[in-house]
Design an enzyme around this catalytic site. Sequence first.
Site, PDB file in Angstrom:
ATOM      1  N   GLY A 218       7.766   3.988   3.087  1.00 55.21           N
ATOM      2  CA  GLY A 218       8.307   5.169   3.806  1.00 55.21           C
ATOM      3  C   GLY A 218       9.505   4.877   4.455  1.00 55.21           C
ATOM      4  O   GLY A 218      10.216   3.562   4.575  1.00 55.21           O
ATOM      5  N   GLY A 219      10.110   5.834   5.264  1.00 52.35           N
ATOM      6  CA  GLY A 219      11.299   5.634   6.229  1.00 52.35           C
ATOM      7  C   GLY A 219      11.187   4.757   7.189  1.00 52.35           C
ATOM      8  O   GLY A 219      12.288   4.253   7.601  1.00 52.35           O
ATOM      9  N   PHE A 220      10.101   4.568   7.683  1.00 52.00           N
ATOM     10  CA  PHE A 220       9.678   3.624   8.777  1.00 52.00           C
ATOM     11  C   PHE A 220       9.204   2.206   8.474  1.00 52.00           C
ATOM     12  O   PHE A 220       9.095   1.289   9.370  1.00 52.00           O
ATOM     13  CB  PHE A 220       8.823   4.227   9.863  1.00 52.00           C
TER      14      PHE A 220
ATOM     15  N   ASP B  10       3.872  12.150  15.166  1.00 54.58           N
ATOM     16  CA  ASP B  10       3.904  11.995  13.760  1.00 54.58           C
ATOM     17  C   ASP B  10       2.755  12.337  12.913  1.00 54.58           C
ATOM     18  O   ASP B  10       2.316  11.660  12.185  1.00 54.58           O
ATOM     19  CB  ASP B  10       4.935  10.590  13.196  1.00 54.58           C
TER      20      ASP B  10
ATOM     21  N   SER C 130       7.302  -0.609   5.249  1.00 47.55           N
ATOM     22  CA  SER C 130       6.489  -0.930   4.193  1.00 47.55           C
ATOM     23  C   SER C 130       5.296  -1.427   4.843  1.00 47.55           C
ATOM     24  O   SER C 130       5.044  -2.030   5.670  1.00 47.55           O
ATOM     25  CB  SER C 130       6.959  -1.785   3.166  1.00 47.55           C
ATOM     26  N   VAL C 131       3.941  -0.925   4.056  1.00 48.87           N
ATOM     27  CA  VAL C 131       2.734  -1.299   4.510  1.00 48.87           C
ATOM     28  C   VAL C 131       1.964  -2.286   3.346  1.00 48.87           C
ATOM     29  O   VAL C 131       2.005  -1.958   2.151  1.00 48.87           O
ATOM     30  CB  VAL C 131       1.939  -0.031   4.793  1.00 48.87           C
TER      31      VAL C 131
ATOM     32  N   LEU D  52       0.810  -1.378  -0.034  1.00 47.87           N
ATOM     33  CA  LEU D  52      -0.042  -0.048   0.029  1.00 47.87           C
ATOM     34  C   LEU D  52       1.031   1.304  -0.150  1.00 47.87           C
ATOM     35  O   LEU D  52       0.318   2.221  -0.459  1.00 47.87           O
ATOM     36  CB  LEU D  52      -0.928   0.022   1.230  1.00 47.87           C
ATOM     37  N   GLY D  53       2.010   1.214   0.366  1.00 49.98           N
ATOM     38  CA  GLY D  53       2.864   2.287   0.672  1.00 49.98           C
ATOM     39  C   GLY D  53       4.262   1.831   1.185  1.00 49.98           C
ATOM     40  O   GLY D  53       4.353   0.893   1.779  1.00 49.98           O
TER      41      GLY D  53
END
Length: 682
Positions: free
Chosen positions: A362-364, A478, A366-367, A359-360
């Site tokens: 980022g730096g933290f 955040d 993957s989803v 789904l996406g």
Amino acid sequence: MVHALLLLSSLAIIAHLAVASTSGSFVFNGFRGADLSVDGVSSIDPGGLLLLTNDTKLAMGHAFFPAPFDFVNSSTGSPLSFSTTFVFAIVPSVADVKSHGLAFVVSPSKNFKGAHPSQYLGLFNLTSNGDPTNRILAVELDTVQNIEYDDIDDNHVGIDVNSLRSVNSAPASYAVAGSPRGREFKNLSLTSGQPMRLWVDYDGREMRLDVTLSPADVPKPPTPLLSSKLNLSSFLGAGGMYVGFSAANGGVTATNYVLGWSFSLNGRAKELDAVSKLPSLPHVERADRRLRMWRVMLPVGFSVSLLLSIIVVGLALLIRSTVKYSEVREDWELEYGPHRISYKDLYRATRGFRDENMLGEGGFGSVYRGVLPGSNLEIAVKRVSNESKQGMKEFVAEIVSIGRVRHRNLVQLLGYSRRRGELLLVYDYMPNGSLDRYLFNRPEVLLGWSQRFRAIKGIAAGLLYLHEEWEQVVLHRDIKASNVLLDGDFNARLGDFGLARLYDHGSNVQATHVVGTLGYIAPELSRRGKATVNSDVYGFGAFVLEVACGRRPYEIKPSGEEMDLVEWVLEFSKRGEIVEARDRRLRDDYVAEEVELALRLGLLCSHPVATSRPSMRQVVQYLNGDVPVPGLSEEDVQVFGSMNPNKISALCRSVACDPVDGAQSSGDELPLPETTRLSGGR
């Protein structure tokens, strides 16, 4: 002739099992051949047991009598009396580790498609729980203590009306016959695996609901466990109501059985057969004996060479499977058992974390989107890397605590899993994705102003709950559009609690490293490194401005010049044209008063001085129009203007990082050390 005899025999069995609903009553002494409406993981086994749940995690099941009953006297409009009794057993998959239990239900519908498992018992979800239009009466046999519903313990019986917050409840027990006035109660364990009997009797004239519990082989006690005055006149209404059962599992499973069931409208339910005549519960010991016998007899039937081949192949597959699905488990995690979901289930749910399910990123982490096997529950799984074990126990403790947070504007954290250097966080799946996809990067669908303003108000309500209304203070740390997710109706929910911190009301949060996303980090964090509710308010201010303006808080222009959204909006405010800072793609689709309110509020929340920012309670009052938003004074404007124009670069240098190229389009997070991100900055 043979076929005719078989037909007559079948009809006789069905007639014995249930009396037609036209008589207002039925009796099931076992469910072999019973015509029930079942869904989810519910089923009727060949022996006649009704299984509401099985060993499937995060699953629910329902079983209802197929025909509705009219619970209202047509001439007077008053509710009719009804009575039911049933024998049940709850058998946990792991001894002393409990799942969520079952409930007897009276409902206007047999369709619970939108309901969730776990603490919702397959009856409600986050938004429907407590809705008076539900018209659902339930008697719950609850085996998990949910603080958000004010549960008294993890082994109780409760009366629920439209909500899982019981109107009356008591620890599972029964009145001992012959005791003074029947007031001596003996405790029962709902998860003992032993059959028990429950009676639910409603007196329509006195409008009183009595609930009585006892071991299955004990006659009905003289005193009910629960007795409540309930006026069900408008609740039951006309058009018929269905009676049945609902049960649910969480991260830990239990098999919920019903052995027999009797119901009567406007009369006393007939007593069931003795337990010895009802279907028998499975005997684990007998299965173990068969398994041991099979293991002994196997070498007799096969040659040694074939047996060795099987063992070699089996070991290879076992080692491969063990390595593939291996997890990290430590002793301290036992107390968090119900919140842990196996990596194997998550691997299957996401089809091996395939790219097409992503789904996406980022730096933290993957989803991934997934569907839990056996339950059809849609989930979102976030994979977070962590090479250090430092702070993991504390981090998981906070994740589990946050998993108990319940609010309509917060994405629910369902549980977690650990594997090697990964932590996996499991959330409710939000079908419309993150808010930023409708704001940036030339979206296919541009979010209108009414939806944006509703999202701002929703996230404000969620943050007020986190800061002031929950049992502890929760700092999200955040807040940004990419962490705001939209459900099927485009309602906004704040998600991704991977950086969240908790502390008790009235205490001081411990100092922490700077974590968060470029452009959303409050200035004071670079000096003190101490997150507070005020720093969350700053992040909310940046979020409000990006939603209203359609721009990210921090952008890098093609010329390389840094552009700060707060300063940009402030310039419009100085000229008395603050509404002109809005997202011009909205064209005429906006309400000027709401846009001005949002932009002024965004600036106020972005004040460089932490103590000059409003609380989230004040923010909600401003957004609801209860109190006007105060304007910035000349002194405030000077404080904004005195800030270092390169404050973002300075902040990055103070935490040993550099601005990320492409922040205008991606909203990349600060490249902080992985251990700092994962441990919440401890």
